[in-house]
Design an enzyme around this catalytic site. Sequence first.
Site, mmCIF file in Angstrom:
data_model
loop_
_atom_site.group_PDB
_atom_site.id
_atom_site.type_symbol
_atom_site.label_atom_id
_atom_site.label_comp_id
_atom_site.label_asym_id
_atom_site.label_seq_id
_atom_site.Cartn_x
_atom_site.Cartn_y
_atom_site.Cartn_z
ATOM 1 N N GLU A 16 0.830 -1.211 0.000
ATOM 2 C CA GLU A 16 0.000 0.000 0.000
ATOM 3 C C GLU A 16 0.861 1.256 0.000
ATOM 4 O O GLU A 16 0.605 2.203 -0.760
ATOM 5 C CB GLU A 16 -0.915 -0.025 1.231
ATOM 6 C CG GLU A 16 -1.931 -1.152 1.192
ATOM 7 C CD GLU A 16 -2.539 -1.469 2.550
ATOM 8 O OE1 GLU A 16 -3.609 -2.113 2.568
ATOM 9 O OE2 GLU A 16 -1.950 -1.092 3.585
ATOM 10 N N GLY A 82 -12.756 -7.088 5.584
ATOM 11 C CA GLY A 82 -13.709 -8.091 5.124
ATOM 12 C C GLY A 82 -15.105 -7.499 5.095
ATOM 13 O O GLY A 82 -15.523 -6.807 6.034
ATOM 14 N N MET A 152 -11.416 -12.576 11.076
ATOM 15 C CA MET A 152 -12.623 -13.391 11.201
ATOM 16 C C MET A 152 -12.667 -14.483 10.133
ATOM 17 O O MET A 152 -12.562 -14.205 8.949
ATOM 18 C CB MET A 152 -13.876 -12.520 11.088
ATOM 19 C CG MET A 152 -14.074 -11.574 12.241
ATOM 20 S SD MET A 152 -15.815 -11.091 12.432
ATOM 21 C CE MET A 152 -16.228 -10.560 10.786
ATOM 22 N N MET A 173 -8.554 -4.477 11.329
ATOM 23 C CA MET A 173 -7.723 -4.620 12.517
ATOM 24 C C MET A 173 -6.944 -3.378 12.953
ATOM 25 O O MET A 173 -6.152 -3.477 13.897
ATOM 26 C CB MET A 173 -6.735 -5.778 12.299
ATOM 27 C CG MET A 173 -7.392 -7.125 12.109
ATOM 28 S SD MET A 173 -6.226 -8.475 11.771
ATOM 29 C CE MET A 173 -5.273 -8.537 13.285
ATOM 30 N N GLU A 174 -7.120 -2.235 12.323
ATOM 31 C CA GLU A 174 -6.356 -1.045 12.722
ATOM 32 C C GLU A 174 -7.183 0.205 12.979
ATOM 33 O O GLU A 174 -6.774 1.096 13.738
ATOM 34 C CB GLU A 174 -5.292 -0.692 11.664
ATOM 35 C CG GLU A 174 -4.166 -1.668 11.495
ATOM 36 C CD GLU A 174 -4.500 -2.787 10.526
ATOM 37 O OE1 GLU A 174 -4.024 -3.909 10.739
ATOM 38 O OE2 GLU A 174 -5.252 -2.526 9.562
ATOM 39 N N ASP A 197 -12.687 -9.618 0.725
ATOM 40 C CA ASP A 197 -13.591 -10.761 0.629
ATOM 41 C C ASP A 197 -14.871 -10.362 1.345
ATOM 42 O O ASP A 197 -14.885 -9.387 2.110
ATOM 43 C CB ASP A 197 -12.986 -12.009 1.284
ATOM 44 C CG ASP A 197 -12.668 -11.778 2.755
ATOM 45 O OD1 ASP A 197 -13.463 -12.223 3.596
ATOM 46 O OD2 ASP A 197 -11.641 -11.142 3.067
#
Length: 233
Positions: A16, A82, A152, A173-174, A197
Amino acid sequence: MQEVVMIGIIAAMDAEITEIEKFVNVTSKQTIARSEFIYGTIKDKDVVLCKSGVGKGMASMSTTLLCMNHCLEAIINIGTAGGLIEEENVLDLIISDTIVQADYDTTPIDGPSGLGLSFQADASLKESCIKACQANHIPYHVGTIASQDLFMQKEEDFQKLIKNFPDSICSEMEAGAIAQVASAFQIPYVIVRSISDTIYHHENAMEFSKYVSLASHQSAKLVRSFIEAFYEK
């Protein structure tokens, strides 16, 4: 000497940062406590890129260093999530409205109010992201981003999240840590996530290395357009 006012751009992964750096006229780089900082300009606007690393611990440390050592007028955080709703497809972008730390739980002592920590993204920055998506013809959704130190993959993980935070449209997660730190420093921020996804559409799954390449390139274009839209205000 007058301090340089910058836009802070945070991403967790090398791919990124590498894609965004292609649009940056780089002037210098430094590393502090494993957090990488890249300085330069995009469209003649001063920016600092920060590679945070994965997870809320690394994100909170990197964002704190970013806020303490730079004069920031805004923060944009890009990354991967996700998808949690049927309308989403792989590579769609999520623009934050609310960000919730879904794994924060002090209910044994605080009762229901101890479930989750919520933060609000800056409305003006959110609009700049929407304009950037529209300019690049990128499908997007605006809503609640759920943040937890959990990748997950179990049905019970999904059911627990939706039960506790039914407005969530993606999980990652951030963002919760970045939102909390930016709020504490009173720096306007917005979170953007690319869908890797979805819980509903397994048929449109993409091999992850291919996804990362496409998503990183798309996010970099969004950042460049975001900065143009931001300065049009």
